[in-house]
Scaffold this motif. Structure first.
Motif, PDB file in Angstrom:
ATOM      1  N   SER A 104      35.603  40.407  40.289  1.00 30.35           N
ATOM      2  CA  SER A 104      34.277  40.732  40.805  1.00 30.35           C
ATOM      3  C   SER A 104      33.913  42.179  40.473  1.00 30.35           C
ATOM      4  O   SER A 104      32.772  42.482  40.118  1.00 30.35           O
ATOM      5  CB  SER A 104      34.244  40.510  42.325  1.00 30.35           C
ATOM      6  OG  SER A 104      32.961  40.776  42.844  1.00 30.35           O
ATOM      7  N   VAL A 123      30.952  37.422  48.150  1.00 32.28           N
ATOM      8  CA  VAL A 123      32.259  36.755  48.184  1.00 32.28           C
ATOM      9  C   VAL A 123      32.490  36.104  46.821  1.00 32.28           C
ATOM     10  O   VAL A 123      31.708  35.243  46.413  1.00 32.28           O
ATOM     11  CB  VAL A 123      32.324  35.687  49.291  1.00 32.28           C
ATOM     12  CG1 VAL A 123      33.711  35.042  49.313  1.00 32.28           C
ATOM     13  CG2 VAL A 123      31.984  36.295  50.639  1.00 32.28           C
ATOM     14  N   PRO A 124      33.522  36.534  46.089  1.00 33.99           N
ATOM     15  CA  PRO A 124      33.718  36.026  44.727  1.00 33.99           C
ATOM     16  C   PRO A 124      33.739  34.499  44.656  1.00 33.99           C
ATOM     17  O   PRO A 124      34.363  33.842  45.489  1.00 33.99           O
ATOM     18  CB  PRO A 124      35.076  36.612  44.334  1.00 33.99           C
ATOM     19  CG  PRO A 124      35.208  37.837  45.162  1.00 33.99           C
ATOM     20  CD  PRO A 124      34.556  37.507  46.471  1.00 33.99           C
ATOM     21  N   CYS A 146      39.144  38.852  43.091  1.00 30.39           N
ATOM     22  CA  CYS A 146      38.404  39.991  43.677  1.00 30.39           C
ATOM     23  C   CYS A 146      38.261  41.134  42.677  1.00 30.39           C
ATOM     24  O   CYS A 146      37.193  41.757  42.575  1.00 30.39           O
ATOM     25  CB  CYS A 146      39.115  40.484  44.939  1.00 30.39           C
ATOM     26  SG  CYS A 146      39.054  39.317  46.320  1.00 30.39           S
ATOM     27  N   GLU A 191      35.121  36.346  37.331  1.00 29.56           N
ATOM     28  CA  GLU A 191      35.959  36.403  38.531  1.00 29.56           C
ATOM     29  C   GLU A 191      37.161  35.471  38.398  1.00 29.56           C
ATOM     30  O   GLU A 191      38.293  35.850  38.714  1.00 29.56           O
ATOM     31  CB  GLU A 191      35.123  36.039  39.755  1.00 29.56           C
ATOM     32  CG  GLU A 191      34.089  37.106  40.108  1.00 29.56           C
ATOM     33  CD  GLU A 191      33.050  36.633  41.105  1.00 29.56           C
ATOM     34  OE1 GLU A 191      32.248  37.470  41.552  1.00 29.56           O
ATOM     35  OE2 GLU A 191      33.028  35.421  41.429  1.00 29.56           O
TER      36      GLU A 191
END
Length: 259
Positions: A24, A59-60, A21, A86
């Motif tokens: 990201s 959403v990664p 996350c 990511e």
């Protein structure tokens, strides 16, 4: 014993997901900092069509796979670099905890590694290293020196100058041998690593950068007087030194029976 393994699996799984996350967010920094856009505010958008992205698009890794690497709105391809960064964020988080445990030192090493990752990709894109990112590394170096005291101040000050100063001198002899960002990066990270580990980082950077430079010459993609981004190789060397600098030095010395 089984419960202990489950607990470890949960902890490491959480660390991995958290790192992904954060990776990201690193993508946001890599895109927005060179464009001088506010990275703290504003919704994410497609660089191709400018359409504001929804939560389901962000959403990664999963969104990239679900959308098959294409923007939902304009159909343009999404660079594979986004999920790669990511995943690198997840790997760095996991390595930090595995190496240093659930400690503040792990958090500092992870933060430094993330900044270095951003620097590497921005340098690839723009041939520049933003001063703000180097300043962030310098602050973390000071925190590390004062808080963890892993190295002496003398070692830190030598590390700060031992690579950056020769770079400055080289620039006086051969104009633009190294970029100013590379010099500042070596100074900031040398302060954190100390002279021995900074030497290891520089050696890794020179070897990997030299191999890449030779490839560019052989493939005739660059001429002898052309420049290429050296920041990614410095970042690689510094990250390796952060995680395994002592191990690398001991292994090198053992080859010559100097350890």
């Amino acid at each position: 014993m089984a419960q202990l393994y489950i607990a470890y699996a949960v902890i490491y799984g959480f660390v991995l997901i958290a790192g992904i996350c954060i990776g990201s967010f690193l993508n946001v920094l890599i895109y927005r900092i060179p464009e001088k856009l506010n990275f703290a505010k504003g919704r994410s958008f497609c660089p191709a069509c400018g359409h504001e992205l929804k939560a389901i698009d962000l959403v990664p890794v999963v969104s990239f796979l679900f959308l098959r690497g294409k923007c939902r709105y304009c159909g343009n391809k999404i660079s594979f670099r986004y999920p790669l960064i990511e995943l690198l964020g997840g790997a760095l988080a996991l390595c930090s905890v595995c190496r240093f445990g659930l400690t503040w030192q792990a958090a500092v090493v992870f933060a430094c590694s993330c900044i270095l990752l951003v620097i590497a990709f921005i340098d690839i894109d723009t041939m520049e290293i933003p001063n703000g990112l180097v300043l962030a590394l310098l602050l973390l170096a000071l925190v590390s020196l004062i808080w963890f005291r892993n190295i002496t101040w003398l070692s830190a000050l030598i590390g700060m100058a031992e690579i950056s100063l020769p770079m400055v001198l080289m620039n006086l002899i051969i104009k633009d041998s190294f970029g100013g960002g590379d010099i500042k990066l070596c100074a900031a990270c040398g302060l954190m690593l100390g002279w021995q580990q900074m030497l290891a980082a520089a050696l890794i950077a020179l070897i990997t950068g030299g191999i890449y430079g030779a490839y560019l010459l052989i493939a005739k993609k660059k001429g002898k007087k052309d420049h290429f981004a050296f920041g990614p190789f410095l970042s690689l060397g510094i990250i390796m030194a952060l995680f395994a600098g002592t191990i690398l030095i001991d292994s090198y010395l053992s080859i010559f029976n100097l350890a």
